[in-house]
Design a protein around this motif. Sequence first.
Motif, PDB file in Angstrom:
ATOM      1  N   GLY A  61       0.813  -1.203   0.000  1.00  0.00           N
ATOM      2  CA  GLY A  61       0.000   0.000   0.000  1.00  0.00           C
ATOM      3  C   GLY A  61       0.849   1.256   0.000  1.00  0.00           C
ATOM      4  N   PHE A  62       0.224   2.405  -0.137  1.00  0.00           N
ATOM      5  CA  PHE A  62       0.787   3.755  -0.255  1.00  0.00           C
ATOM      6  C   PHE A  62       1.097   4.041  -1.735  1.00  0.00           C
ATOM      7  CE2 PHE A  62       2.422   5.417   4.059  1.00  0.00           C
ATOM      8  CZ  PHE A  62       1.473   4.719   4.764  1.00  0.00           C
ATOM      9  N   GLY A  63       0.365   4.943  -2.322  1.00  0.00           N
ATOM     10  CA  GLY A  63       0.699   5.457  -3.646  1.00  0.00           C
ATOM     11  C   GLY A  63      -0.019   4.824  -4.814  1.00  0.00           C
ATOM     12  N   ILE A  64      -0.708   3.710  -4.613  1.00  0.00           N
ATOM     13  CA  ILE A  64      -1.380   3.025  -5.727  1.00  0.00           C
ATOM     14  C   ILE A  64      -2.664   3.777  -6.070  1.00  0.00           C
ATOM     15  CG2 ILE A  64      -2.444   0.848  -6.458  1.00  0.00           C
ATOM     16  CD1 ILE A  64      -0.497  -0.492  -4.357  1.00  0.00           C
ATOM     17  N   SER A  65      -2.802   4.165  -7.340  1.00  0.00           N
ATOM     18  CA  SER A  65      -3.895   5.072  -7.686  1.00  0.00           C
ATOM     19  C   SER A  65      -4.688   4.693  -8.932  1.00  0.00           C
ATOM     20  CB  SER A  65      -3.336   6.493  -7.885  1.00  0.00           C
ATOM     21  OG  SER A  65      -2.363   6.515  -8.922  1.00  0.00           O
ATOM     22  N   SER A  66      -4.311   3.612  -9.607  1.00  0.00           N
ATOM     23  CA  SER A  66      -5.001   3.256 -10.850  1.00  0.00           C
ATOM     24  C   SER A  66      -5.079   1.746 -10.998  1.00  0.00           C
ATOM     25  CB  SER A  66      -4.263   3.837 -12.060  1.00  0.00           C
ATOM     26  OG  SER A  66      -2.996   3.185 -12.220  1.00  0.00           O
ATOM     27  N   ALA A  67      -5.943   1.314 -11.903  1.00  0.00           N
ATOM     28  CA  ALA A  67      -6.080  -0.115 -12.174  1.00  0.00           C
ATOM     29  C   ALA A  67      -4.772  -0.706 -12.690  1.00  0.00           C
ATOM     30  CB  ALA A  67      -7.206  -0.344 -13.185  1.00  0.00           C
ATOM     31  N   ALA A  68      -4.058   0.054 -13.535  1.00  0.00           N
ATOM     32  CA  ALA A  68      -2.792  -0.437 -14.086  1.00  0.00           C
ATOM     33  C   ALA A  68      -1.756  -0.626 -12.979  1.00  0.00           C
ATOM     34  CB  ALA A  68      -2.272   0.534 -15.142  1.00  0.00           C
TER      35      ALA A  68
ATOM     36  N   ALA B  74      -2.442  -1.124  -9.791  1.00  0.00           N
ATOM     37  CA  ALA B  74      -2.916  -2.231  -8.951  1.00  0.00           C
ATOM     38  C   ALA B  74      -2.556  -3.570  -9.587  1.00  0.00           C
ATOM     39  CB  ALA B  74      -4.417  -2.120  -8.746  1.00  0.00           C
ATOM     40  N   LYS B  75      -2.721  -3.669 -10.889  1.00  0.00           N
ATOM     41  CA  LYS B  75      -2.391  -4.912 -11.592  1.00  0.00           C
ATOM     42  C   LYS B  75      -0.895  -5.200 -11.507  1.00  0.00           C
ATOM     43  CE  LYS B  75      -2.706  -7.115 -16.146  1.00  0.00           C
ATOM     44  NZ  LYS B  75      -3.171  -6.953 -17.551  1.00  0.00           N
ATOM     45  N   ALA B  76      -0.070  -4.156 -11.709  1.00  0.00           N
ATOM     46  CA  ALA B  76       1.379  -4.344 -11.696  1.00  0.00           C
ATOM     47  C   ALA B  76       1.871  -4.741 -10.308  1.00  0.00           C
ATOM     48  CB  ALA B  76       2.064  -3.055 -12.158  1.00  0.00           C
ATOM     49  N   VAL B  77       1.390  -4.069  -9.287  1.00  0.00           N
ATOM     50  CA  VAL B  77       1.812  -4.396  -7.921  1.00  0.00           C
ATOM     51  C   VAL B  77       1.251  -5.749  -7.497  1.00  0.00           C
ATOM     52  CG1 VAL B  77       1.695  -3.686  -5.501  1.00  0.00           C
ATOM     53  CG2 VAL B  77       2.069  -1.977  -7.293  1.00  0.00           C
ATOM     54  N   GLY B  78       0.005  -6.016  -7.886  1.00  0.00           N
ATOM     55  CA  GLY B  78      -0.637  -7.268  -7.519  1.00  0.00           C
ATOM     56  C   GLY B  78       0.058  -8.502  -8.070  1.00  0.00           C
ATOM     57  N   ALA B  79       0.853  -8.319  -9.106  1.00  0.00           N
ATOM     58  CA  ALA B  79       1.605  -9.450  -9.660  1.00  0.00           C
ATOM     59  C   ALA B  79       2.703  -9.914  -8.709  1.00  0.00           C
ATOM     60  CB  ALA B  79       2.210  -9.061 -11.009  1.00  0.00           C
ATOM     61  N   HIS B  80       3.062  -9.071  -7.748  1.00  0.00           N
ATOM     62  CA  HIS B  80       4.161  -9.399  -6.833  1.00  0.00           C
ATOM     63  C   HIS B  80       3.738  -9.360  -5.366  1.00  0.00           C
ATOM     64  CE1 HIS B  80       6.906  -9.065 -10.237  1.00  0.00           C
ATOM     65  NE2 HIS B  80       6.271  -7.954 -10.557  1.00  0.00           N
ATOM     66  N   ALA B  81       2.445  -9.150  -5.085  1.00  0.00           N
ATOM     67  CA  ALA B  81       1.965  -9.064  -3.711  1.00  0.00           C
ATOM     68  C   ALA B  81       0.717  -9.913  -3.556  1.00  0.00           C
ATOM     69  CB  ALA B  81       1.659  -7.607  -3.343  1.00  0.00           C
ATOM     70  N   ASP B  82       0.427 -10.298  -2.324  1.00  0.00           N
ATOM     71  CA  ASP B  82      -0.795 -11.059  -2.058  1.00  0.00           C
ATOM     72  C   ASP B  82      -2.020 -10.161  -2.022  1.00  0.00           C
ATOM     73  OD1 ASP B  82       0.383 -13.807  -1.429  1.00  0.00           O
ATOM     74  OD2 ASP B  82       1.524 -12.503  -0.076  1.00  0.00           O
ATOM     75  N   ALA B  83      -1.798  -8.870  -1.793  1.00  0.00           N
ATOM     76  CA  ALA B  83      -2.905  -7.912  -1.777  1.00  0.00           C
ATOM     77  C   ALA B  83      -2.390  -6.539  -2.142  1.00  0.00           C
ATOM     78  CB  ALA B  83      -3.581  -7.876  -0.407  1.00  0.00           C
ATOM     79  N   VAL B  84      -3.293  -5.734  -2.672  1.00  0.00           N
ATOM     80  CA  VAL B  84      -3.016  -4.342  -3.012  1.00  0.00           C
ATOM     81  C   VAL B  84      -3.931  -3.480  -2.148  1.00  0.00           C
ATOM     82  CG1 VAL B  84      -3.160  -2.609  -4.833  1.00  0.00           C
ATOM     83  CG2 VAL B  84      -2.347  -4.920  -5.373  1.00  0.00           C
TER      84      VAL B  84
ATOM     85  N   ARG C  46      -7.862  -8.340 -11.084  1.00  0.00           N
ATOM     86  CA  ARG C  46      -8.369  -9.558 -11.726  1.00  0.00           C
ATOM     87  C   ARG C  46      -7.898  -9.721 -13.154  1.00  0.00           C
ATOM     88  NH1 ARG C  46     -11.775  -7.933  -7.850  1.00  0.00           N
ATOM     89  NH2 ARG C  46     -13.050  -9.467  -6.728  1.00  0.00           N
ATOM     90  N   GLY C  47      -7.064  -8.766 -13.613  1.00  0.00           N
ATOM     91  CA  GLY C  47      -6.488  -8.866 -14.956  1.00  0.00           C
ATOM     92  C   GLY C  47      -7.481  -8.608 -16.059  1.00  0.00           C
ATOM     93  N   ARG C  48      -8.561  -7.841 -15.723  1.00  0.00           N
ATOM     94  CA  ARG C  48      -9.569  -7.524 -16.725  1.00  0.00           C
ATOM     95  C   ARG C  48      -9.568  -6.032 -16.985  1.00  0.00           C
ATOM     96  NH1 ARG C  48     -13.216 -10.520 -13.158  1.00  0.00           N
ATOM     97  NH2 ARG C  48     -14.220  -8.522 -12.734  1.00  0.00           N
ATOM     98  N   ASP C  49     -10.142  -5.655 -18.132  1.00  0.00           N
ATOM     99  CA  ASP C  49     -10.353  -4.237 -18.409  1.00  0.00           C
ATOM    100  C   ASP C  49     -11.537  -3.755 -17.573  1.00  0.00           C
ATOM    101  OD1 ASP C  49      -8.352  -4.157 -20.327  1.00  0.00           O
ATOM    102  OD2 ASP C  49      -9.713  -4.773 -21.932  1.00  0.00           O
ATOM    103  N   ALA C  50     -11.429  -2.534 -17.059  1.00  0.00           N
ATOM    104  CA  ALA C  50     -12.498  -1.969 -16.238  1.00  0.00           C
ATOM    105  C   ALA C  50     -13.746  -1.702 -17.076  1.00  0.00           C
ATOM    106  CB  ALA C  50     -12.023  -0.662 -15.594  1.00  0.00           C
TER     107      ALA C  50
END
Length: 265
Positions: A212-219, A221-231, A261-265
């Motif tokens: 957490g801290f600084g995440i502001s968009s779906a892109a 969230a997707k990028a960070v979520g690839a390396h974390a258990d949660a965003v 979830r790796g989908r387009d919004a």
Amino acid sequence: MNTRINRCFERCRAEGRSALIVYATVGCPTPEESEALIDRLIDAGADMVELGVPFSDPMADGPVIQHAEQVALAAGTTLKKVLEIAGRIRARHPETPLVLFSYYNVLFHYGLDRLGAALRETEIDGLLVVDLPLEERSEIEPLCRTSGVELIPLVSPATSLERAERIASGCGGFVYYITVRGVTGVRQALPPELAGELETLRARLPLPVAAGFGISSAAMAKAVGAHADAVVVGSAVMRKVLDEGCDAAVALTGELAAGVRGRDA
């Protein structure tokens, strides 16, 4: 352990994705509106909710959360009111993990014994005390044990791996990893070394790792979520509440949920 938080992570892992944790300052813009907003955030795809308790001196928070907390305090929001709202949200969302996010001063003045009873009654799942260091954790650990609440630890880029292991030991739920140095707030980019730091922590710590801290968009969230258990997303959602209203915050949450979830919004 068969807890709501563990079941949430198991569901997300089964779906091949990270969990989306959304922070909301309870009481902003008003207690009634924030309660309805949290329901809508869950319906929009928030897997877990951090219930921010407003505090007059939130030293770890940037201007957005500070403003949200000032609005909530001006609207008469107290810890007692936050817990009452949490109880009603729990009744409507029996499987959504709820984490109480607070500074220690607020909890101490409420009374730890009184707080423990309230946490049991409202079925809060986790407690995240922003300004409670490892060396003073014994202040709150008995309360967590007796009330069945998991103490959520925080670590940052400034935390050595050895200390991070000590911090995570004896805690539960997940480790909240602060992705950047500084206070909360929306950022346009995250550190390039973040992915490696997250992977190292996940390999060494006994709990899931939420970034957490600084995440502001779906892109993002997707990028960070690839390396974390949660965003974890907070300031971006509350900025929407303050600048554009609750509908915009719900729409952003839907986009973030699609991103993890790796989908387009």
